[in-house]
Design an enzyme around this catalytic site. Structure first.
Site, PDB file in Angstrom:
ATOM      1  N   ASN A  41     -34.896  33.615 -22.196  1.00 12.37           N
ATOM      2  CA  ASN A  41     -34.635  35.053 -22.118  1.00 12.37           C
ATOM      3  C   ASN A  41     -33.790  35.492 -23.315  1.00 12.37           C
ATOM      4  O   ASN A  41     -33.143  34.657 -23.966  1.00 12.37           O
ATOM      5  CB  ASN A  41     -33.858  35.364 -20.833  1.00 12.37           C
ATOM      6  N   CYS A  97     -42.651  32.209 -16.822  1.00 16.26           N
ATOM      7  CA  CYS A  97     -42.824  33.549 -17.384  1.00 16.26           C
ATOM      8  C   CYS A  97     -44.322  33.839 -17.395  1.00 16.26           C
ATOM      9  O   CYS A  97     -45.074  33.204 -18.145  1.00 16.26           O
ATOM     10  CB  CYS A  97     -42.258  33.580 -18.798  1.00 16.26           C
ATOM     11  N   GLY A  98     -44.764  34.742 -16.542  1.00 14.36           N
ATOM     12  CA  GLY A  98     -46.199  34.984 -16.383  1.00 14.36           C
ATOM     13  C   GLY A  98     -46.829  35.665 -17.582  1.00 14.36           C
ATOM     14  O   GLY A  98     -47.881  35.235 -18.078  1.00 14.36           O
ATOM     15  N   ASN A  99     -46.200  36.746 -18.069  1.00 14.98           N
ATOM     16  CA  ASN A  99     -46.761  37.444 -19.236  1.00 14.98           C
ATOM     17  C   ASN A  99     -46.712  36.519 -20.452  1.00 14.98           C
ATOM     18  O   ASN A  99     -47.632  36.510 -21.279  1.00 14.98           O
ATOM     19  CB  ASN A  99     -45.980  38.725 -19.525  1.00 14.98           C
ATOM     20  N   ASN A 136     -39.651  31.022 -10.578  1.00 14.07           N
ATOM     21  CA  ASN A 136     -38.413  31.743 -10.919  1.00 14.07           C
ATOM     22  C   ASN A 136     -38.128  32.753  -9.796  1.00 14.07           C
ATOM     23  O   ASN A 136     -39.027  33.127  -9.036  1.00 14.07           O
ATOM     24  CB  ASN A 136     -38.505  32.377 -12.332  1.00 14.07           C
ATOM     25  N   ASN A 162     -34.613  38.302 -10.615  1.00  9.74           N
ATOM     26  CA  ASN A 162     -35.441  39.393 -11.139  1.00  9.74           C
ATOM     27  C   ASN A 162     -35.660  40.383  -9.994  1.00  9.74           C
ATOM     28  O   ASN A 162     -36.077  39.972  -8.903  1.00  9.74           O
ATOM     29  CB  ASN A 162     -36.778  38.829 -11.633  1.00  9.74           C
ATOM     30  N   GLU A 181     -35.306  42.477 -15.280  1.00 13.83           N
ATOM     31  CA  GLU A 181     -35.381  41.016 -15.414  1.00 13.83           C
ATOM     32  C   GLU A 181     -34.018  40.368 -15.616  1.00 13.83           C
ATOM     33  O   GLU A 181     -33.231  40.812 -16.464  1.00 13.83           O
ATOM     34  CB  GLU A 181     -36.256  40.645 -16.612  1.00 13.83           C
ATOM     35  N   CYS A 239     -43.127  42.492 -15.921  1.00 14.19           N
ATOM     36  CA  CYS A 239     -42.765  41.083 -15.717  1.00 14.19           C
ATOM     37  C   CYS A 239     -43.911  40.453 -14.914  1.00 14.19           C
ATOM     38  O   CYS A 239     -44.201  40.882 -13.795  1.00 14.19           O
ATOM     39  CB  CYS A 239     -41.447  41.002 -14.956  1.00 14.19           C
ATOM     40  N   GLY A 240     -44.571  39.462 -15.499  1.00 12.19           N
ATOM     41  CA  GLY A 240     -45.766  38.886 -14.891  1.00 12.19           C
ATOM     42  C   GLY A 240     -45.508  38.205 -13.560  1.00 12.19           C
ATOM     43  O   GLY A 240     -46.273  38.377 -12.595  1.00 12.19           O
ATOM     44  N   THR A 241     -44.438  37.410 -13.499  1.00 13.34           N
ATOM     45  CA  THR A 241     -44.151  36.726 -12.237  1.00 13.34           C
ATOM     46  C   THR A 241     -43.735  37.743 -11.171  1.00 13.34           C
ATOM     47  O   THR A 241     -44.003  37.555  -9.979  1.00 13.34           O
ATOM     48  CB  THR A 241     -43.066  35.648 -12.433  1.00 13.34           C
TER      49      THR A 241
HETATM   50  N1  LIG Z   1     -36.470  36.907 -16.852  1.00 16.28           N
HETATM   51  C1  LIG Z   1     -37.223  35.920 -16.127  1.00 16.28           C
HETATM   52  C2  LIG Z   1     -38.121  35.116 -17.012  1.00 16.28           C
HETATM   53  C3  LIG Z   1     -39.168  35.913 -17.685  1.00 16.28           C
HETATM   54  C4  LIG Z   1     -40.209  36.427 -16.712  1.00 16.28           C
HETATM   55  C5  LIG Z   1     -41.311  37.112 -17.431  1.00 16.28           C
HETATM   56  N2  LIG Z   1     -41.048  38.287 -18.117  1.00 16.28           N
HETATM   57  C6  LIG Z   1     -42.637  37.151 -16.706  1.00 16.28           C
HETATM   58  O1  LIG Z   1     -43.557  37.792 -17.235  1.00 16.28           O
HETATM   59  O2  LIG Z   1     -42.815  36.511 -15.670  1.00 16.28           O
HETATM   60  C7  LIG Z   1     -36.283  34.924 -15.412  1.00 16.28           C
HETATM   61  O3  LIG Z   1     -35.162  34.691 -15.864  1.00 16.28           O
HETATM   62  O4  LIG Z   1     -36.693  34.398 -14.372  1.00 16.28           O
END
Ligand SMILES: N[C@@H](CCC[C@H](N)C(=O)O)C(=O)O
Length: 320
Positions: free
Chosen positions: A68, A77-79, A165, A201, A219, A228-230
């Site tokens: 991060n 990190c999904g995206n 995460n 998140n 996030e 945020c993908g996840t």
């Molecule tokens: N900030 C998140 C990690 C990044 C997640 C991301 N942007 C996604 O797309 O999933 C964390 O610290 O868990």
């Protein structure tokens, strides 16, 4: 040291991708964290939500580590994984691969363009756990599914899950999504606090219609991002759990950076999610790790096609 990178994004969640497969930069754990803090700083020329380090793997086709912008490492990190998937598949000359991440080896594959001219990848979001100890979330119960945390908010109904995460999601109304509530709540649970020792998140979900949701995420380790993908995967799962959406069917997830699709799979009490969306390259460049001077910048021409997707997503949101 001169570092070669690609600036890329998934739904406007932007990353600096650094390939360590062929070139050993000799990064230490400390230098990875320092690089994330310095290169991701929005005051500098590059700026990003995080860094994706692509490494060789003994267990999979390649490995992704994600840091991060505050220098903390995230388990997933999904995206970012969609961008990593594209990079790895194109480098290896394949259309699908397995990518090692901190807690799981995940399947990734090229998909039909989600919008004309937009390179699209489908990545596995897994494992999913509702056990509070897996986030961690310190409450005197094992799970939190569609429940209040009265000490945190009297209004919101939360679900907590790790994918892997940690995510805290709430379905909200129009007033709540536009209020300051999400910022205040997120800052509380991402500072010193009694509930989430590692932060979390935080996502607010707006139900648009069957098969369509809007998700906004604060996030951990970054702040508000375009997407945020996840979090979008977690949010899709929660809407299936409550019967608003269907397992095994595509859900369009709109966000401030565009739109992705999620398919939530359920096998007994095991869930996995397909996260399908763009993996867009913005430019490649070389940066001096010390002075942060950027040279050899070469723009890709993919942003225009992505811009059309974003406009389309905005039209859908404006109509709601
Ligand atoms: N900030 C998140 C990690 C990044 C997640 C991301 N942007 C996604 O797309 O999933 C964390 O610290 O868990």
């Amino acid at each position: 040291m001169m570092i070669e990178l690609i600036k890329c994004h998934g739904s406007g969640n932007d990353f600096l991708l650094i390939d360590e497969m062929d070139r050993d930069y000799g990064f230490t754990e400390e230098s990875r964290a320092d690089l994330a803090k310095s290169l991701c700083n929005r005051e500098t020329e590059l700026g990003a939500d995080g860094i994706l380090f692509i490494l060789s793997s003994t267990k999979a086709d390649a490995r992704m580590r994600v840091f991060n912008s505050d220098g903390s490492e995230a388990s997933m990190c999904g995206n970012g994984l969609r961008c990593a998937a594209r990079y790895i598949c194109e480098k290896l000359g394949v259309t699908e691969a397995i990518v090692e991440t901190m807690k799981a080896n995940l399947q990734v594959k090229k998909e039909t363009d989600i919008f004309p001219g937009v390179p699209t990848y489908n990545v596995e979001i897994s494992p999913v756990s509702f056990r509070l100890e897996d986030l961690p979330l310190k409450l005197d119960q094992e799970e939190l599914i569609q429940q209040k945390i009265p000490s945190l908010s009297n209004d919101l109904v939360f679900t907590a899950l790790a994918v892997p995460n940690p995510h805290l999601v709430a379905i909200v109304n129009n007033d709540q999504v536009e209020s300051n509530m999400q910022k205040e709540l997120s800052e509380k649970v991402n500072g010193p606090n009694e509930w989430f020792p590692d932060g979390v998140n935080v996502s607010f979900i707006k139900l648009l219609e069957k098969g369509k949701i809007y998700v906004r995420t604060f996030e951990r380790g970054v702040g508000f991002t375009n997407a945020c993908g996840t979090a979008m995967s977690s949010s899709s799962l929660v809407t299936c759990l409550i019967g608003e959406n269907q397992f095994e069917e595509k859900i369009s997830v709109y966000n401030n950076g565009g739109m992705v699709q999620c398919v939530v799979h359920k096998e007994g009490d095991r869930y996995t999610i397909d996260l399908i969306g763009n993996a867009t390259y913005m430019y490649k460049a070389t940066v001096d790790a010390i002075s942060q001077k950027v040279t050899d910048k070469h723009n890709y021409s993919e942003q225009e096609a992505y811009h059309h997707l974003r406009e389309h997503a905005q039209t859908v949101l404006d109509a709601k």
